[in-house]
Design a protein around this motif. Structure first.
Motif, PDB file in Angstrom:
ATOM      1  N   SER A  42      26.588  33.149  39.975  1.00 50.94           N
ATOM      2  CA  SER A  42      26.805  32.912  38.388  1.00 50.94           C
ATOM      3  C   SER A  42      26.011  33.275  37.539  1.00 50.94           C
ATOM      4  O   SER A  42      25.485  32.956  36.369  1.00 50.94           O
ATOM      5  N   TRP A  43      25.151  34.462  38.076  1.00 52.58           N
ATOM      6  CA  TRP A  43      23.993  35.203  37.166  1.00 52.58           C
ATOM      7  C   TRP A  43      24.527  36.106  35.920  1.00 52.58           C
ATOM      8  O   TRP A  43      24.125  35.937  34.975  1.00 52.58           O
ATOM      9  N   LEU A  44      25.911  36.736  36.469  1.00 55.33           N
ATOM     10  CA  LEU A  44      26.293  37.582  35.388  1.00 55.33           C
ATOM     11  C   LEU A  44      28.011  37.500  35.473  1.00 55.33           C
ATOM     12  O   LEU A  44      28.594  36.898  36.618  1.00 55.33           O
ATOM     13  N   ARG A  45      28.428  38.101  34.544  1.00 59.91           N
ATOM     14  CA  ARG A  45      29.858  38.132  34.390  1.00 59.91           C
ATOM     15  C   ARG A  45      30.700  39.217  35.069  1.00 59.91           C
ATOM     16  O   ARG A  45      29.594  40.185  35.181  1.00 59.91           O
ATOM     17  N   ARG A  46      31.808  39.323  35.624  1.00 57.16           N
ATOM     18  CA  ARG A  46      32.181  40.397  36.344  1.00 57.16           C
ATOM     19  C   ARG A  46      32.209  41.814  35.506  1.00 57.16           C
ATOM     20  O   ARG A  46      31.761  43.003  35.784  1.00 57.16           O
ATOM     21  N   GLU A  47      32.542  41.485  34.041  1.00 51.97           N
ATOM     22  CA  GLU A  47      32.581  42.721  33.168  1.00 51.97           C
ATOM     23  C   GLU A  47      30.884  43.220  32.913  1.00 51.97           C
ATOM     24  O   GLU A  47      30.795  44.356  32.899  1.00 51.97           O
ATOM     25  N   GLU A  48      30.148  42.448  33.090  1.00 53.83           N
ATOM     26  CA  GLU A  48      28.588  42.911  32.824  1.00 53.83           C
ATOM     27  C   GLU A  48      28.322  43.659  34.229  1.00 53.83           C
ATOM     28  O   GLU A  48      27.602  44.711  34.117  1.00 53.83           O
ATOM     29  N   VAL A  49      28.689  43.228  35.375  1.00 50.26           N
ATOM     30  CA  VAL A  49      28.591  43.948  36.786  1.00 50.26           C
ATOM     31  C   VAL A  49      29.177  45.521  36.677  1.00 50.26           C
ATOM     32  O   VAL A  49      28.413  46.344  37.006  1.00 50.26           O
ATOM     33  N   ALA A  50      30.030  45.434  36.070  1.00 51.77           N
ATOM     34  CA  ALA A  50      30.807  46.699  35.800  1.00 51.77           C
ATOM     35  C   ALA A  50      30.242  47.762  34.980  1.00 51.77           C
ATOM     36  O   ALA A  50      30.079  48.840  35.178  1.00 51.77           O
ATOM     37  N   ASP A  51      29.896  47.007  33.867  1.00 52.09           N
ATOM     38  CA  ASP A  51      29.064  48.015  32.948  1.00 52.09           C
ATOM     39  C   ASP A  51      27.545  48.476  33.351  1.00 52.09           C
ATOM     40  O   ASP A  51      27.234  49.544  33.310  1.00 52.09           O
ATOM     41  N   LEU A  52      27.077  47.696  34.334  1.00 48.65           N
ATOM     42  CA  LEU A  52      25.900  47.946  34.935  1.00 48.65           C
ATOM     43  C   LEU A  52      25.995  48.912  35.904  1.00 48.65           C
ATOM     44  O   LEU A  52      25.338  49.969  35.926  1.00 48.65           O
ATOM     45  N   PHE A  53      27.023  49.018  36.761  1.00 47.61           N
ATOM     46  CA  PHE A  53      27.363  50.104  37.535  1.00 47.61           C
ATOM     47  C   PHE A  53      27.729  51.366  36.738  1.00 47.61           C
ATOM     48  O   PHE A  53      27.259  52.354  37.457  1.00 47.61           O
ATOM     49  N   ALA A  54      28.371  51.456  35.698  1.00 45.88           N
ATOM     50  CA  ALA A  54      28.613  52.480  34.803  1.00 45.88           C
ATOM     51  C   ALA A  54      27.401  53.089  34.471  1.00 45.88           C
ATOM     52  O   ALA A  54      27.268  54.418  34.711  1.00 45.88           O
ATOM     53  N   VAL A  55      26.586  52.222  33.967  1.00 48.39           N
ATOM     54  CA  VAL A  55      25.164  52.929  33.457  1.00 48.39           C
ATOM     55  C   VAL A  55      24.299  53.496  34.724  1.00 48.39           C
ATOM     56  O   VAL A  55      23.820  54.385  34.545  1.00 48.39           O
ATOM     57  N   SER A  56      24.327  52.765  35.869  1.00 51.50           N
ATOM     58  CA  SER A  56      23.538  53.222  37.067  1.00 51.50           C
ATOM     59  C   SER A  56      23.997  54.294  37.336  1.00 51.50           C
ATOM     60  O   SER A  56      23.089  55.281  38.025  1.00 51.50           O
TER      61      SER A  56
END
Length: 199
Positions: A42-56
């Motif tokens: 529960s460190w991040l929300r699913r939407e945040e992970v999707a955003d971080l992958f997009a930026v990566s």
């Protein structure tokens, strides 16, 4: 051990555990990252992970390493990024050295070739599964669905993915601006992650 050190150790061990799953590239790692970072910790929300992958995917370098650094930074700053990056890179580095030595000797072995063929097929399934998971959290209305469809069609034309991402970002900003002109507010969920220091 302080809470911050526990968090760093937890980040390192989580990404160390996921590192062997990076066969086929970082996109094959998305389901494992979601399971560990979103569902278990529960460190991040699913939407945040999707955003971080997009930026990566928009910056130079391996997607897995970029994602680990971004996620680590989001959770615990620069030191968190270093801990996550070490966790994701260390096993891969050691494994690649070992594989390089043995691959030269056994690359023409039919069983080894069959194993790599099977690995490639499995990685394709992992990437497809990751795409479905990201789509579920990213496609939330007609506009985002139309944007995803348009982006997919553009990729088939041979346009560079970086341009597709840039066009997608521009389209998203224009859509929010258009909604604002019509007096409609675009709501973005915001919830502070709950940190769990237990491994």
């Amino acid at each position: 051990m302080t809470d911050k050190r526990k968090l760093h150790l937890s980040l390192f061990l989580v990404f160390l555990k996921m590192s062997p799953l990076t066969f086929g590239g970082g996109y094959a790692l998305i389901p494992a990252i979601e399971r560990e970072v979103v569902e278990k910790k529960s460190w991040l929300r699913r939407e945040e992970v999707a955003d971080l992958f997009a930026v990566s995917g928009t910056v130079p370098g391996a997607v897995a390493a970029n994602s680990a650094a971004f996620i680590g930074y989001r959770i615990a700053g620069v030191s968190g990024a270093i801990a996550a990056l070490l966790g994701i890179c260390l096993p891969t580095f050691v494994l690649m050295i070992v594989l390089s030595v043995f691959y030269v000797q056994f690359k023409d072995n039919p069983k080894i070739e069959a194993a790599f063929t099977a690995i490639r097929a499995t990685v394709a399934a992992l990437i497809a599964f990751a795409a479905i998971k990201v789509a579920r959290s990213s496609i939330v209305d007609f506009a985002s669905g139309a944007l995803a469809t348009g982006a997919a069609l553009l990729l088939f034309t041979g346009i560079h993915p970086l341009w597709v991402i840039a066009l997608g970002a521009a389209a998203g900003m224009l859509w929010v601006h258009f909604r604002a002109l019509r007096g409609k507010e675009t709501k973005i969920k915001d919830k502070e992650p709950v940190y769990d220091y237990m491994i």
